[in-house]
Motif scaffolding. Structure first.
Motif, short mmCIF file in Angstrom:
data_model
loop_
_atom_site.label_atom_id
_atom_site.label_comp_id
_atom_site.label_asym_id
_atom_site.label_seq_id
_atom_site.Cartn_x
_atom_site.Cartn_y
_atom_site.Cartn_z
N ASP A 1 0.83 -1.20 0.00
CA ASP A 1 0.00 0.00 0.00
C ASP A 1 0.86 1.25 0.00
O ASP A 1 1.78 1.38 0.82
CB ASP A 1 -0.90 0.03 1.25
N ARG B 1 3.25 0.84 3.08
CA ARG B 1 2.87 -0.17 4.07
C ARG B 1 2.51 -1.48 3.41
O ARG B 1 2.19 -1.54 2.22
CB ARG B 1 1.66 0.32 4.88
N GLY C 1 -0.10 -4.44 2.75
CA GLY C 1 -1.56 -4.44 2.69
C GLY C 1 -2.10 -5.55 1.83
O GLY C 1 -1.46 -6.60 1.65
N CYS D 1 -6.29 -7.10 0.97
CA CYS D 1 -7.40 -7.50 1.84
C CYS D 1 -7.16 -8.84 2.54
O CYS D 1 -7.38 -8.96 3.75
CB CYS D 1 -8.69 -7.56 1.03
N ASN E 1 -4.43 -8.46 5.15
CA ASN E 1 -4.92 -7.71 6.31
C ASN E 1 -5.79 -8.58 7.21
O ASN E 1 -5.68 -8.53 8.44
CB ASN E 1 -5.74 -6.50 5.85
N THR F 1 -8.20 3.08 6.19
CA THR F 1 -7.74 1.98 5.34
C THR F 1 -7.64 0.68 6.14
O THR F 1 -6.98 0.64 7.18
CB THR F 1 -6.38 2.30 4.71
N GLY F 2 -8.26 -0.36 5.66
CA GLY F 2 -8.16 -1.68 6.27
C GLY F 2 -9.11 -1.93 7.43
O GLY F 2 -9.11 -3.02 8.01
N ASP G 1 -11.49 -4.79 6.66
CA ASP G 1 -10.78 -6.07 6.71
C ASP G 1 -10.64 -6.55 8.16
O ASP G 1 -10.84 -7.73 8.46
CB ASP G 1 -9.39 -5.94 6.10
N SER G 2 -10.29 -5.65 9.06
CA SER G 2 -10.10 -6.04 10.45
C SER G 2 -11.42 -6.46 11.08
O SER G 2 -11.46 -7.40 11.88
CB SER G 2 -9.45 -4.91 11.25
N VAL H 1 -7.57 -0.33 14.43
CA VAL H 1 -7.01 -0.11 13.10
C VAL H 1 -7.25 1.31 12.62
O VAL H 1 -6.35 1.96 12.07
CB VAL H 1 -7.57 -1.14 12.09
N THR I 1 -2.44 -0.68 7.62
CA THR I 1 -3.44 -1.73 7.88
C THR I 1 -2.94 -2.84 8.79
O THR I 1 -3.73 -3.63 9.29
CB THR I 1 -3.88 -2.36 6.54
N GLN I 2 -1.63 -2.90 9.03
CA GLN I 2 -1.07 -3.97 9.86
C GLN I 2 -0.06 -3.41 10.86
O GLN I 2 0.86 -4.12 11.28
CB GLN I 2 -0.40 -5.03 8.97
#
Length: 327
Positions: free
Chosen positions: A12, A45, A47, A49, A52, A254-255, A258-259, A288, A294-295
């Motif tokens: 990302d 970063r 990333g 989906c 994540n 962002t993300g 997903d989380s 998040v 995202t991580q």
């Protein structure tokens, strides 16, 4: 429970625009759109989906299998080691001999609106992954099918239906370009259907189905509504509303979706009911959205359960704490 997570793995490039995109848009001139935004920051970063979601599952103590196509740079640049350290099984990823891992560029404005461009790269080879072979080697209890190579998503979905593998449909970012026929194929027969409220409306518009039509084709619909929480539509017609975590200091959206999916699936995998599972999803989503990337967040058992309990009650925290192997 064996959770397999199929979808994108990407790098990302996150950019921040000081202002609002809407100020530069002329509604009756959108067919001639030509705008440029000067960004103030660039953050690179990890990333994608599927990555994540798998990372978030690992943070919650659940080891999942990553089902994705990547380039050789996935290992060379340390992304694989990063995920494995987080508790993700990367042993079955497909590695392209010629293409780079996907690249996602996300620009976010002051209103948290986003413009996203995506280079698929090795993701286009996801169609060559045989989920049936994975299932034969290690039976899959739930297969999440997230945004990915469209042919790969379709193959995974049809394989899941044919093999009787319960699957969670999560077409999200691919809904914008997909036609109604493809969306219907990706949704039909899903045990779980994840979407946000805009995506839920898009599914209905493009397929021509009503909300009731969609519900008749899936088991449980989970619709996230940002700060307004989550609506869970069960097959028996009941609707459960779960509020979001209050007092969140949003930094980067962002993300977040997903989380939430990871938290919900972690709860389901641990035997929690849908309400508790959604509460887990909302709690990790709050962590998040308060973090860039995202991580990049960390979950500590005591603070995670305290935050969940503060929002949903001590009984909820006790049940979640007993079910999840948070470190």
């Amino acid at each position: 429970m064996h959770l397999a997570i199929a979808g994108s793995v990407a790098t990302d490039h996150l950019q921040l625009f000081s202002g609002q995109f809407s100020d530069s848009l002329v509604p009756d001139q959108l067919d001639k759109l030509a705008v440029s935004f000067l960004v103030e920051d660039l953050d690179i970063r990890r990333g994608g989906c599927a990555a994540n979601i798998a990372f978030a599952l690992g943070s919650l103590g659940h080891r999942s299998t990553l089902v994705a196509a990547v380039g050789t740079d996935f290992a060379e640049q340390g992304y694989q080691a990063w995920l494995e350290k987080a508790g993700v099984d990367c042993s079955l990823v497909h590695v392209s001999a010629t293409l780079h891992t996907a690249l996602c560029t996300i620009t976010t404005d002051d209103a948290h609106a986003q413009i996203v461009t995506f280079y698929p790269g090795a993701m286009s080879e996801a169609r060559h992954i045989d989920v049936a072979a994975i299932h034969a080697e290690r039976p899959i209890d739930v297969l999440l099918i997230g945004p990915d190579d469209p042919a790969g998503m379709q193959r995974h979905t049809r394989t899941a239906r044919d093999a009787g593998i319960p699957f969670a449909a999560d077409p999200s970012q691919q809904l914008a370009w997909a036609d109604g026929e493809l969306i219907a194929d990706l949704v039909d027969g899903a045990t779980f259907l994840f979407s946000n409220d805009y995506e839920a409306a898009l599914i209905e518009k493009k397929t021509g189905w009503s909300a009731q039509d969609v519900q008749s084709r899936v088991g449980t619909r989970i619709v996230t509504r940002g700060k307004d929480g989550v609506s869970i539509f069960a097959s028996d017609g009941s609707v459960l509303e779960v509020p979001a975590i209050p007092d969140v200091e949003a930094v980067d959206p962002t993300g977040v979706g997903d989380s939430f999916r990871a938290g919900f699936l972690a709860g389901v995998g641990a035997g929690l009911d849908h309400e508790r599972s959604a509460q887990v999803g909302c709690t990790i989503a709050a962590s998040v959205v308060e973090t860039t990337g995202t991580q990049e967040y960390t979950l500590a058992r005591e603070s995670f359960l305290a935050r969940l309990g503060g929002a949903y009650g001590q009984a909820a925290a006790d049940e979640v704490g007993a079910a999840l192997a948070l470190s």
